[in-house]
Motif scaffolding. Sequence first.
Motif, PDB file in Angstrom:
ATOM      1  N   ARG A 286       5.200   8.385  -9.157  1.00 43.13           N
ATOM      2  CA  ARG A 286       4.452   9.064 -10.217  1.00 43.13           C
ATOM      3  C   ARG A 286       2.949   9.142  -9.954  1.00 43.13           C
ATOM      4  O   ARG A 286       2.314  10.149 -10.300  1.00 43.13           O
ATOM      5  N   TYR A 287       2.372   8.094  -9.341  1.00 51.09           N
ATOM      6  CA  TYR A 287       0.913   7.997  -9.399  1.00 51.09           C
ATOM      7  C   TYR A 287       0.207   7.789  -8.063  1.00 51.09           C
ATOM      8  O   TYR A 287      -1.022   7.710  -8.042  1.00 51.09           O
ATOM      9  N   HIS A 288       0.941   7.725  -6.966  1.00 47.44           N
ATOM     10  CA  HIS A 288       0.263   7.559  -5.677  1.00 47.44           C
ATOM     11  C   HIS A 288      -0.699   8.712  -5.401  1.00 47.44           C
ATOM     12  O   HIS A 288      -1.850   8.483  -5.003  1.00 47.44           O
ATOM     13  N   GLU A 289      -0.247   9.920  -5.611  1.00 42.07           N
ATOM     14  CA  GLU A 289      -1.093  11.079  -5.299  1.00 42.07           C
ATOM     15  C   GLU A 289      -2.313  11.130  -6.213  1.00 42.07           C
ATOM     16  O   GLU A 289      -3.421  11.442  -5.772  1.00 42.07           O
ATOM     17  N   ALA A 290      -2.129  10.836  -7.488  1.00 43.04           N
ATOM     18  CA  ALA A 290      -3.264  10.850  -8.418  1.00 43.04           C
ATOM     19  C   ALA A 290      -4.285   9.780  -8.034  1.00 43.04           C
ATOM     20  O   ALA A 290      -5.504  10.008  -8.083  1.00 43.04           O
ATOM     21  N   ALA A 291      -3.796   8.607  -7.647  1.00 44.89           N
ATOM     22  CA  ALA A 291      -4.709   7.543  -7.247  1.00 44.89           C
ATOM     23  C   ALA A 291      -5.433   7.893  -5.954  1.00 44.89           C
ATOM     24  O   ALA A 291      -6.636   7.616  -5.802  1.00 44.89           O
ATOM     25  N   ALA A 292      -4.728   8.503  -5.018  1.00 44.56           N
ATOM     26  CA  ALA A 292      -5.374   8.919  -3.780  1.00 44.56           C
ATOM     27  C   ALA A 292      -6.473   9.938  -4.060  1.00 44.56           C
ATOM     28  O   ALA A 292      -7.549   9.897  -3.454  1.00 44.56           O
ATOM     29  N   ALA A 293      -6.212  10.857  -4.991  1.00 50.58           N
ATOM     30  CA  ALA A 293      -7.203  11.885  -5.323  1.00 50.58           C
ATOM     31  C   ALA A 293      -8.430  11.295  -6.002  1.00 50.58           C
ATOM     32  O   ALA A 293      -9.564  11.733  -5.765  1.00 50.58           O
ATOM     33  N   SER A 294      -8.230  10.287  -6.850  1.00 51.33           N
ATOM     34  CA  SER A 294      -9.358   9.678  -7.576  1.00 51.33           C
ATOM     35  C   SER A 294     -10.036   8.562  -6.784  1.00 51.33           C
ATOM     36  O   SER A 294     -11.131   8.127  -7.145  1.00 51.33           O
ATOM     37  N   GLY A 295      -9.379   8.091  -5.729  1.00 53.52           N
ATOM     38  CA  GLY A 295      -9.900   6.972  -4.950  1.00 53.52           C
ATOM     39  C   GLY A 295      -9.504   5.617  -5.482  1.00 53.52           C
ATOM     40  O   GLY A 295      -9.957   4.588  -4.954  1.00 53.52           O
ATOM     41  N   ALA A 296      -8.664   5.564  -6.510  1.00 49.31           N
ATOM     42  CA  ALA A 296      -8.233   4.282  -7.074  1.00 49.31           C
ATOM     43  C   ALA A 296      -7.330   3.536  -6.104  1.00 49.31           C
ATOM     44  O   ALA A 296      -6.471   4.135  -5.445  1.00 49.31           O
ATOM     45  N   ARG A 297      -7.513   2.241  -6.025  1.00 49.89           N
ATOM     46  CA  ARG A 297      -6.613   1.390  -5.250  1.00 49.89           C
ATOM     47  C   ARG A 297      -5.692   0.675  -6.225  1.00 49.89           C
ATOM     48  O   ARG A 297      -6.128  -0.218  -6.963  1.00 49.89           O
ATOM     49  N   ILE A 298      -4.451   1.077  -6.249  1.00 50.24           N
ATOM     50  CA  ILE A 298      -3.431   0.463  -7.099  1.00 50.24           C
ATOM     51  C   ILE A 298      -2.727  -0.579  -6.236  1.00 50.24           C
ATOM     52  O   ILE A 298      -1.958  -0.234  -5.331  1.00 50.24           O
ATOM     53  N   VAL A 299      -3.010  -1.854  -6.488  1.00 44.27           N
ATOM     54  CA  VAL A 299      -2.540  -2.919  -5.599  1.00 44.27           C
ATOM     55  C   VAL A 299      -1.550  -3.805  -6.353  1.00 44.27           C
ATOM     56  O   VAL A 299      -1.937  -4.661  -7.139  1.00 44.27           O
ATOM     57  N   HIS A 300      -0.276  -3.544  -6.121  1.00 43.91           N
ATOM     58  CA  HIS A 300       0.761  -4.354  -6.745  1.00 43.91           C
ATOM     59  C   HIS A 300       0.945  -5.674  -5.983  1.00 43.91           C
ATOM     60  O   HIS A 300       0.546  -5.814  -4.836  1.00 43.91           O
ATOM     61  N   SER A 301       1.540  -6.638  -6.674  1.00 42.43           N
ATOM     62  CA  SER A 301       2.070  -7.853  -6.045  1.00 42.43           C
ATOM     63  C   SER A 301       0.994  -8.739  -5.428  1.00 42.43           C
ATOM     64  O   SER A 301       1.100  -9.179  -4.280  1.00 42.43           O
ATOM     65  N   CYS A 302      -0.025  -9.046  -6.222  1.00 36.14           N
ATOM     66  CA  CYS A 302      -1.141  -9.892  -5.766  1.00 36.14           C
ATOM     67  C   CYS A 302      -0.985 -11.332  -6.232  1.00 36.14           C
ATOM     68  O   CYS A 302      -1.957 -11.978  -6.651  1.00 36.14           O
ATOM     69  N   GLY A 303       0.243 -11.834  -6.191  1.00 30.77           N
ATOM     70  CA  GLY A 303       0.520 -13.227  -6.503  1.00 30.77           C
ATOM     71  C   GLY A 303       1.413 -13.811  -5.430  1.00 30.77           C
ATOM     72  O   GLY A 303       1.414 -13.354  -4.286  1.00 30.77           O
ATOM     73  N   PHE A 304       2.190 -14.837  -5.785  1.00 28.89           N
ATOM     74  CA  PHE A 304       3.127 -15.407  -4.807  1.00 28.89           C
ATOM     75  C   PHE A 304       4.081 -14.331  -4.309  1.00 28.89           C
ATOM     76  O   PHE A 304       4.547 -14.384  -3.180  1.00 28.89           O
ATOM     77  N   ASP A 305       4.394 -13.373  -5.158  1.00 27.85           N
ATOM     78  CA  ASP A 305       4.996 -12.106  -4.728  1.00 27.85           C
ATOM     79  C   ASP A 305       3.842 -11.114  -4.624  1.00 27.85           C
ATOM     80  O   ASP A 305       3.295 -10.731  -5.667  1.00 27.85           O
ATOM     81  N   SER A 306       3.349 -10.690  -3.468  1.00 26.17           N
ATOM     82  CA  SER A 306       3.885 -10.945  -2.143  1.00 26.17           C
ATOM     83  C   SER A 306       2.755 -11.258  -1.168  1.00 26.17           C
ATOM     84  O   SER A 306       2.816 -10.936   0.004  1.00 26.17           O
ATOM     85  N   VAL A 307       1.682 -11.889  -1.693  1.00 24.27           N
ATOM     86  CA  VAL A 307       0.495 -12.128  -0.864  1.00 24.27           C
ATOM     87  C   VAL A 307       0.784 -13.006   0.350  1.00 24.27           C
ATOM     88  O   VAL A 307       0.396 -12.659   1.476  1.00 24.27           O
ATOM     89  N   PRO A 308       1.444 -14.170   0.206  1.00 25.81           N
ATOM     90  CA  PRO A 308       1.669 -14.983   1.408  1.00 25.81           C
ATOM     91  C   PRO A 308       2.440 -14.235   2.497  1.00 25.81           C
ATOM     92  O   PRO A 308       2.085 -14.326   3.683  1.00 25.81           O
ATOM     93  N   SER A 309       3.462 -13.494   2.106  1.00 23.54           N
ATOM     94  CA  SER A 309       4.243 -12.728   3.081  1.00 23.54           C
ATOM     95  C   SER A 309       3.385 -11.664   3.748  1.00 23.54           C
ATOM     96  O   SER A 309       3.353 -11.533   4.983  1.00 23.54           O
ATOM     97  N   ASP A 310       2.689 -10.885   2.940  1.00 20.33           N
ATOM     98  CA  ASP A 310       1.920  -9.752   3.443  1.00 20.33           C
ATOM     99  C   ASP A 310       0.779 -10.206   4.347  1.00 20.33           C
ATOM    100  O   ASP A 310       0.549  -9.633   5.421  1.00 20.33           O
ATOM    101  N   LEU A 311       0.062 -11.254   3.944  1.00 18.16           N
ATOM    102  CA  LEU A 311      -1.049 -11.741   4.765  1.00 18.16           C
ATOM    103  C   LEU A 311      -0.561 -12.488   5.999  1.00 18.16           C
ATOM    104  O   LEU A 311      -1.216 -12.456   7.054  1.00 18.16           O
ATOM    105  N   ALA A 312       0.584 -13.168   5.909  1.00 20.92           N
ATOM    106  CA  ALA A 312       1.117 -13.863   7.076  1.00 20.92           C
ATOM    107  C   ALA A 312       1.419 -12.877   8.202  1.00 20.92           C
ATOM    108  O   ALA A 312       1.072 -13.117   9.366  1.00 20.92           O
ATOM    109  N   VAL A 313       2.055 -11.765   7.869  1.00 18.35           N
ATOM    110  CA  VAL A 313       2.403 -10.788   8.904  1.00 18.35           C
ATOM    111  C   VAL A 313       1.160 -10.040   9.384  1.00 18.35           C
ATOM    112  O   VAL A 313       0.995  -9.782  10.582  1.00 18.35           O
ATOM    113  N   LEU A 314       0.259  -9.691   8.459  1.00 21.09           N
ATOM    114  CA  LEU A 314      -0.983  -9.037   8.864  1.00 21.09           C
ATOM    115  C   LEU A 314      -1.787  -9.926   9.817  1.00 21.09           C
ATOM    116  O   LEU A 314      -2.254  -9.461  10.873  1.00 21.09           O
ATOM    117  N   THR A 315      -1.951 -11.193   9.471  1.00 18.15           N
ATOM    118  CA  THR A 315      -2.722 -12.122  10.296  1.00 18.15           C
ATOM    119  C   THR A 315      -2.072 -12.308  11.658  1.00 18.15           C
ATOM    120  O   THR A 315      -2.745 -12.382  12.694  1.00 18.15           O
TER     121      THR A 315
END
Length: 415
Positions: free
Chosen positions: A127-156
Amino acid sequence: MATPRDQRELDIVLFGATGFVGKLTAEHLAAYAPEGVRIGLAGRNTAKLEDVRRSLGPSASDWPLITADSNDDAALAALAERTRVVITTVGPYAKYGLPLVKACAEAGTDYVDLTGEVLFVRESIDRYHEAAAASGARIVHSCGFDSVPSDLAVLTLAERIAQDAAGELTDTTLFVTMKGGASGGTLDSMKGQIDEVRSDKAKRAVAVDKFALSPDRSAEPKGEWRDSVSVRYAPEVKAWTGPFVMSTFNTRIVRRSNALRGHDYGSAFRYREVQKTGAGLAGRATAYALAGGLAAAVGALSLSPLRPLVNRALPKAGEGPSAAARAKGFFKVDARTTTTDGSAYRSVVAAQGDPGYAATCVMLGEAALALATQREQCPLPDGLTGGVLTPATALGDVYAARLRDRGFTVQAERF
């Protein structure tokens, strides 16, 4: 026309400040927000908001209070246009979350939450990815134990391998060790998603899709590991492993990060998550008990006659572990991979404190502070101007550094 970001009255608004995790997040912001960061508290009940503000001490005494309801589109739009970043702890997100995502996407307001609901994130993207991309908004889901440790572990892990010019990631397993409790809000989210999956075949197909959150399903590689509840011995960590309750969500977030980054983790990258239960007969028995308990819990929540019994036994909405229990909790995730040139690497993300509450409020608060104070130092992957993102793609190394400053371990090494 929304007010430009740099002209807004507030830097951060915490929506849901009177809830269990909301209060903990407010405490973190009051303790660690840099001087000059302008913070507001939002929720449905002004009197309860006043109680929360009063409990935070002098540093929060002048924080504005904003009355808004998740079903009031006009109030949410006004809230989003008043601030640069919104934190929301109001769940279940599938039930209450989309109107606020819409308001932020349209206003160009950054947004962070702690959802673990794959159906909600998929609908948010659609519904909202395109609208956020157009406005420049960063919609960042899952900024807790779901799923920061997983996401940062693989990125690092990927960044260290690239730095060493050691090839690309191949088969990657994340091993979880943790001690923590559950809250009523988390259980409400689980029950809501179970109900949606049972009643709608299309949603069931999304829930079981390994690439449910991919921006382009047809571009994903073949041969990805299937979700599994099996018990196995993992010689690389000399321990037995069982299913990790959030693996079917976290793996989707990690795969979305990889896709948004142009699949730079590697063309042969495969990813799974398991919970480490220990060595020997005791570790094996614990792994089988974990698998059986998870199956029993999902089964009980799925059967209407049993749900009232389960509801009486589990925490209610707004409830969670005590302060003493939160202090005793911890988590450690250990991601292991072999690269395309045969090198072995690992990354570790770990913290003291209940993973779903003590650690989550730090992760959630620091995500918002990164966007409020260091946004320009958080470059997006090529081709992105905003949109429905992930912690790794929206916040990256700046976020990892902020968490280290709060006592987290975030590191990678060749071994």
